[in-house]
Design an enzyme around this catalytic site. Structure first.
Site, PDB file in Angstrom:
ATOM      1  N   ARG A 116       0.750  -1.097   0.007  1.00  0.00           N
ATOM      2  CA  ARG A 116       0.194   0.246   0.017  1.00  0.00           C
ATOM      3  C   ARG A 116       0.736   1.143   0.139  1.00  0.00           C
ATOM      4  NH1 ARG A 116      -4.904  -1.992  -1.294  1.00  0.00           N
ATOM      5  NH2 ARG A 116      -5.172  -4.032  -0.334  1.00  0.00           N
ATOM      6  N   ARG A 176      -3.996 -15.773  -0.666  1.00  0.00           N
ATOM      7  CA  ARG A 176      -4.031 -14.934   0.588  1.00  0.00           C
ATOM      8  C   ARG A 176      -4.641 -15.823   1.855  1.00  0.00           C
ATOM      9  NH1 ARG A 176      -9.238 -11.709  -1.387  1.00  0.00           N
ATOM     10  NH2 ARG A 176      -8.982 -10.567   0.267  1.00  0.00           N
ATOM     11  N   HIS A 219     -16.329  -9.860  -5.228  1.00  0.00           N
ATOM     12  CA  HIS A 219     -16.529  -8.620  -5.878  1.00  0.00           C
ATOM     13  C   HIS A 219     -17.320  -8.731  -7.126  1.00  0.00           C
ATOM     14  CE1 HIS A 219     -12.698  -8.810  -3.431  1.00  0.00           C
ATOM     15  NE2 HIS A 219     -12.661  -7.444  -3.570  1.00  0.00           N
ATOM     16  N   ASP A 293     -17.944  -6.738   4.482  1.00  0.00           N
ATOM     17  CA  ASP A 293     -16.923  -6.358   3.262  1.00  0.00           C
ATOM     18  C   ASP A 293     -17.726  -5.308   2.540  1.00  0.00           C
ATOM     19  OD1 ASP A 293     -15.045  -6.758   1.544  1.00  0.00           O
ATOM     20  OD2 ASP A 293     -15.338  -9.113   1.292  1.00  0.00           O
TER      21      ASP A 293
END
Length: 433
Positions: A116, A176, A219, A293
């Site tokens: 990030r 992940r 998503h 989320d």
């Protein structure tokens, strides 16, 4: 007169005089602060405002929008996508200084702050950490993530991923996750959480009730867990229970469902009392913060209006909502639902108090600003880069060795070719392996 009577009388006078906007010595900072907030300000504590922590001119539309929020309902939780240390020291400090209530700052720091913020440490993904076979590396990953994140004003890590990656067709979790074995996910998740906590960062277990055995990216659309009760309780849910027992601060509910198991089969967990209340609260015993989320993801917006999703997720039990990019409209929607009796004020008070208690636990009520020296001391430390490299080296795993071609023993004048594969055409001048 007895001194004890004088002291008791003084305390009683203070207690009697302490109105809604005054300090009550019998209340925590969080409780006292809650009593001073309007309904809209309480709702704002539950909402997440998202931005990049990068330079912007004071005349820019987003800066003006931020100022408008700060001067009215406030910003409860701030989500940072990308940023840089310099902007955190200036812009984030300015935002915090101007906020009536300290702002809780979160980010997805799954693989280190370096994903990030430039100059910070990028860590191998969680599957690589588990591939080392040594759980202390998970602790070190949590430590490094916490040290660097706190140095740029990020308090709340939306990590670790505790999904069990047991479906090879899964398009979104894969590396992940700590792996395909629930026991391994348990072990490494707990150590990662401990590393975060020991270095002052809040943690999140996600994506409840499990996003590992899915073939859809939430998503894009609502994802389904093709699991019955026994499978859920032996594979998907145990890592969440272990994280809860380890003191995880928040659980993120996902836009997934398990139609073979749950009530109201088509509801995503983000809109489901069954998942949030019956399973997460009652059966798993979680007492912390439930965070959604992102409500702008396909699993929600393809099936529900913003207004319906916001109201329903709060009714179902969410405490923090990653709302759909319009903070004022979201607050308007929830305020109207409270006034109409669709959402109970008690729910708003309980959720806002949970958020304020997170801030109090972090000490933000005493000091909310980033210290320049601390930032420069913590970001990009050589020892942390060395640790990341050690994890990466220890994670190398031999999957196949047909014909016993490994280890390679090239002659001194042989040429070794490395094939670097990407999803799209690129102009990379060197391998990123």
């Amino acid at each position: 007169m007895d001194k004890r009577r004088i002291l008791l009388g003084f305390v009683l006078i203070l207690s009697a005089c302490a109105g809604p906007g005054q300090f009550n010595p019998n209340q925590s900072w969080a409780e006292s602060t809650l009593n001073k907030l309007t309904l809209r300000e309480k709702i704002a504590q539950m909402m997440v405002y998202s931005m990049n922590m990068q330079y912007m001119n004071y005349e820019s539309d987003q800066w003006q929008e931020i100022q408008q929020h700060l001067s009215t309902d406030g910003i409860g939780v701030l989500h940072i996508w990308f940023g840089d240390a310099g902007s955190s020291l200036t812009m984030l400090n300015k935002i915090q200084a101007e906020s009536k209530v300290p702002i809780l700052v979160d980010a997805d720091i799954e693989s280190g702050l370096g994903r990030r913020y430039p100059g910070a440490v990028t860590l191998p993904p969680m599957m690589a950490i588990a591939a080392t076979g040594e759980s202390h590396f998970a602790y070190e990953a949590g430590r490094i993530a916490a040290e660097e994140s706190r140095a740029v004003g990020i308090h709340f890590n939306l990590s670790p991923v505790v999904d069990v990656n047991n479906n090879p067709k899964n398009p979104i979790i894969n590396t992940r996750s700590f792996g395909e074995n629930p026991d391994s996910v348990d072990r490494y998740s707990v150590e990662y959480i401990r590393g975060l906590h020991d270095y002052g960062m809040l943690s999140t277990a996600k994506h409840f009730p499990g996003h590992g055995d899915t073939e859809t990216d939430s998503h894009s659309a609502l994802a389904q867990i093709p699991s019955d009760s026994s499978r859920l309780w032996t594979i998907e849910l145990p890592p969440f229970k272990s994280a809860i027992d380890a003191g995880v601060d928040a659980v993120m509910v996902a836009h997934v469902n398990a139609p073979d198991f749950q009530d109201h089969a088509q509801d995503p967990a983000t809109l489901s009392k069954f998942w949030m209340q019956d399973i997460l609260r009652d059966q798993l015993g979680f007492k912390g913060v439930i965070i959604t989320d992102a409500m702008r993801m396909g699993g929600i917006i393809k099936n529900y209006s913003d207004e319906y999703a916001l109201v329903t997720t709060i009714q179902a039990g969410s405490n923090i909502i990653i709302q759909n990019m319009n903070l004022k409209k979201s607050i308007d929607t929830i305020e109207r639902a409270v006034i109409d009796g669709v959402i109970l004020k008690k729910q708003i008070n309980e959720s806002a108090l949970k958020v304020l208690k997170m801030k109090e636990r972090l000490g933000l009520h005493r000091d909310r600003l980033i210290k320049t020296d601390y930032t420069y001391q913590q970001i990009g430390k050589a020892e942390n880069f060395r640790m990341a490299e050690e994890i990466a080296l220890r994670a190398i795993t031999l999957v196949k060795n047909e014909g016993s071609v490994l280890p390679l023993s090239p002659a001194i004048d042989d040429t070794l070719y490395v094939v670097d594969l990407y999803d799209e055409p690129n102009n990379h001048s060197e391998s990123s392996l």
